[in-house]
Scaffold this active site. Sequence first.
Site, PDB file in Angstrom:
ATOM      1  N   GLU A  56     -16.348   6.032  23.951  1.00  0.00           N
ATOM      2  CA  GLU A  56     -16.878   4.771  24.482  1.00  0.00           C
ATOM      3  C   GLU A  56     -18.353   4.908  24.822  1.00  0.00           C
ATOM      4  O   GLU A  56     -19.163   4.020  24.542  1.00  0.00           O
ATOM      5  CB  GLU A  56     -16.112   4.361  25.757  1.00  0.00           C
ATOM      6  CG  GLU A  56     -14.622   4.141  25.551  1.00  0.00           C
ATOM      7  CD  GLU A  56     -13.787   5.404  25.757  1.00  0.00           C
ATOM      8  OE1 GLU A  56     -14.237   6.497  25.361  1.00  0.00           O
ATOM      9  OE2 GLU A  56     -12.677   5.286  26.306  1.00  0.00           O
ATOM     10  N   CYS A  95     -16.662   6.330  31.680  1.00  0.00           N
ATOM     11  CA  CYS A  95     -16.919   5.306  30.649  1.00  0.00           C
ATOM     12  C   CYS A  95     -16.789   3.898  31.229  1.00  0.00           C
ATOM     13  O   CYS A  95     -17.550   3.001  30.871  1.00  0.00           O
ATOM     14  CB  CYS A  95     -15.976   5.495  29.468  1.00  0.00           C
ATOM     15  SG  CYS A  95     -16.391   6.975  28.515  1.00  0.00           S
TER      16      CYS A  95
HETATM   17  N1  THU Z   1     -12.183  11.034  25.731  1.00  0.00           N
HETATM   18  C1  THU Z   1     -12.801   9.927  25.218  1.00  0.00           C
HETATM   19  O1  THU Z   1     -13.413   9.973  24.143  1.00  0.00           O
HETATM   20  N2  THU Z   1     -12.728   8.769  25.936  1.00  0.00           N
HETATM   21  C2  THU Z   1     -12.123   8.642  27.142  1.00  0.00           C
HETATM   22  O2  THU Z   1     -12.247   7.613  27.777  1.00  0.00           O
HETATM   23  C3  THU Z   1     -11.306   9.742  27.656  1.00  0.00           C
HETATM   24  C4  THU Z   1     -11.453  11.050  26.978  1.00  0.00           C
HETATM   25  C5  THU Z   1     -12.297  12.287  24.993  1.00  0.00           C
HETATM   26  C6  THU Z   1     -13.115  13.347  25.682  1.00  0.00           C
HETATM   27  C7  THU Z   1     -12.571  14.609  25.080  1.00  0.00           C
HETATM   28  O3  THU Z   1     -13.263  14.872  23.870  1.00  0.00           O
HETATM   29  C8  THU Z   1     -11.124  14.276  24.751  1.00  0.00           C
HETATM   30  O4  THU Z   1     -11.028  12.853  24.809  1.00  0.00           O
HETATM   31  C9  THU Z   1     -10.117  14.876  25.704  1.00  0.00           C
HETATM   32  O5  THU Z   1     -10.441  14.599  27.006  1.00  0.00           O
END
Ligand code: THU
Length: 138
Positions: A56, A95
């Site tokens: 995000e 985020c």
């Molecule tokens: N992650 C996201 O891309 N968005 C979120 O809102 C939560 C977590 C990703 C971060 C990391 O690369 C993986 O998910 C595991 O936490």
Amino acid sequence: MLDYKVLIEAAFEARRNAYAPYSHYRVGAALLCKDGTIVKGCNVENASYGLSNCAERTAVFKAVSEGKTRFEAIAVAGGPDDMQSKDYAYPCGACRQVLREFCPPMQLKVIVARAVDDYKEYRLSELLPDSFGPDSLV
Ligand code: THU
């Protein structure tokens, strides 16, 4: 308002580029800007784990760096490599706060999707009530 299906498909497309060799949790996001364009983002991890960036925020930072700061909706598609998770992937707290910066009236729609026809829809204000934002500083 654009069909959610298009936005969700864009989030799944973005998910294909996720760089998640450590968590094996791949996330894609598609941000619908007020000008009608869609900006995509994926999570980008790092060997120094704390430097990893969420999908995000990748999308928001890409959009802002291209001069787009007004958003209508964001679709998020995330899950383990094999997508066998039972749950939807909700935006993390960081985020949510970054999104809040760019939608003072809390009108932003947040769509969390497990598939194009399996999604839930929220307003950001539901996911981040009583928030702190730019207007809190004046
Ligand atoms: N992650 C996201 O891309 N968005 C979120 O809102 C939560 C977590 C990703 C971060 C990391 O690369 C993986 O998910 C595991 O936490």
